[in-house]
Design a protein around this motif. Structure first.
Motif, PDB file in Angstrom:
ATOM      1  N   ASP A  95       0.213  -6.907  -3.698  1.00 29.35           N
ATOM      2  CA  ASP A  95      -0.056  -7.666  -4.920  1.00 29.35           C
ATOM      3  C   ASP A  95      -1.425  -7.237  -5.405  1.00 29.35           C
ATOM      4  O   ASP A  95      -2.442  -7.574  -4.785  1.00 29.35           O
ATOM      5  N   GLY A  96      -1.441  -6.445  -6.484  1.00 30.32           N
ATOM      6  CA  GLY A  96      -2.708  -5.987  -7.025  1.00 30.32           C
ATOM      7  C   GLY A  96      -2.748  -4.482  -7.160  1.00 30.32           C
ATOM      8  O   GLY A  96      -1.721  -3.815  -7.208  1.00 30.32           O
ATOM      9  N   SER A  97      -3.952  -3.966  -7.195  1.00 30.54           N
ATOM     10  CA  SER A  97      -4.196  -2.547  -7.465  1.00 30.54           C
ATOM     11  C   SER A  97      -3.902  -1.665  -6.253  1.00 30.54           C
ATOM     12  O   SER A  97      -4.512  -1.823  -5.194  1.00 30.54           O
ATOM     13  N   TYR A  98      -2.979  -0.721  -6.433  1.00 30.51           N
ATOM     14  CA  TYR A  98      -2.679   0.256  -5.383  1.00 30.51           C
ATOM     15  C   TYR A  98      -3.891   1.146  -5.111  1.00 30.51           C
ATOM     16  O   TYR A  98      -4.245   1.388  -3.957  1.00 30.51           O
ATOM     17  N   THR A  99      -4.555   1.613  -6.181  1.00 30.89           N
ATOM     18  CA  THR A  99      -5.694   2.522  -5.972  1.00 30.89           C
ATOM     19  C   THR A  99      -6.848   1.816  -5.276  1.00 30.89           C
ATOM     20  O   THR A  99      -7.643   2.454  -4.585  1.00 30.89           O
TER      21      THR A  99
END
Length: 192
Positions: A166-170
């Protein structure tokens, strides 16, 4: 106008992320003590280190914009940095097994011309599947865990361990690229 961006990190993953966004930069790792202060909150810790790295790099070279970052894994209140050895990596991965945890990356962009920095922390929740001891041992045997916060790399051999995020992969890779690029634009380091 050449607004040189200096990445104050030796992380090849951070370099790859900036390159993927088409950002021109050069690398000058900052060598600062990364130990947490007694009682320091995890987010304060990554923000302090990110700014410290950016400012330390600015003292060693020319340029205008200096990007520092620091990533930690948080699980049940424990800050998980890079594992010290095999046993530490095994302990971390065993603790992450089957439970959600947070990856927090602090980044700082120091503008030497204005003598000011933008500092931000990005959080992503990561859910690991239940890991078998054999899976953990096989992953450790690859050598991948030893230079990674929390002893894993989502973009590498640990991808099969992650059920969802949940959120930014990077952010989990080590640099919240969307947020960093936006701040670089706002600060004038990138074209509008």
């Amino acid at each position: 106008m050449n607004q040189t961006i200096v990445l104050a990190s030796a992380s090849p993953r951070r370099s790859e992320l900036l390159e993927s966004a088409g950002i021109a930069f050069r690398v000058l790792p900052a060598d600062i003590c990364e130990d947490p202060f007694p009682g320091e909150e995890p987010v304060d810790h990554v923000l302090r280190l990110a700014e410290g790295k950016a400012r330390a790099a600015s003292e060693k070279t020319d340029g205008r914009f200096f990007l520092g970052a620091d990533t930690i894994v948080l699980c049940d209140g424990e800050i998980m940095g890079k594992p010290k050895d095999h046993d530490d990596a095994f302990r971390m991965l065993k603790k992450l097994s089957g439970v959600p945890h947070e990856v927090v990356t602090g980044f700082a962009i120091y503008d030497r011309e204005r003598d000011g920095a933008v500092i931000e922390a990005v959080r992503t929740k990561v859910y690991f599947k239940q890991l078998r001891d054999e899976e953990i041992e096989a992953y450790i045997a690859t050598g991948c865990p030893f230079d990674k916060a929390g002893a894993y790399a989502i973009q590498g051999g640990a991808a099969h361990m992650v059920q969802k995020i949940d959120g930014s992969y990077t952010n989990v890779v080590g640099l919240p690229l969307c947020e960093v690029v936006e701040q670089l634009r706002v600060m004038g380091a990138l074209p509008q």
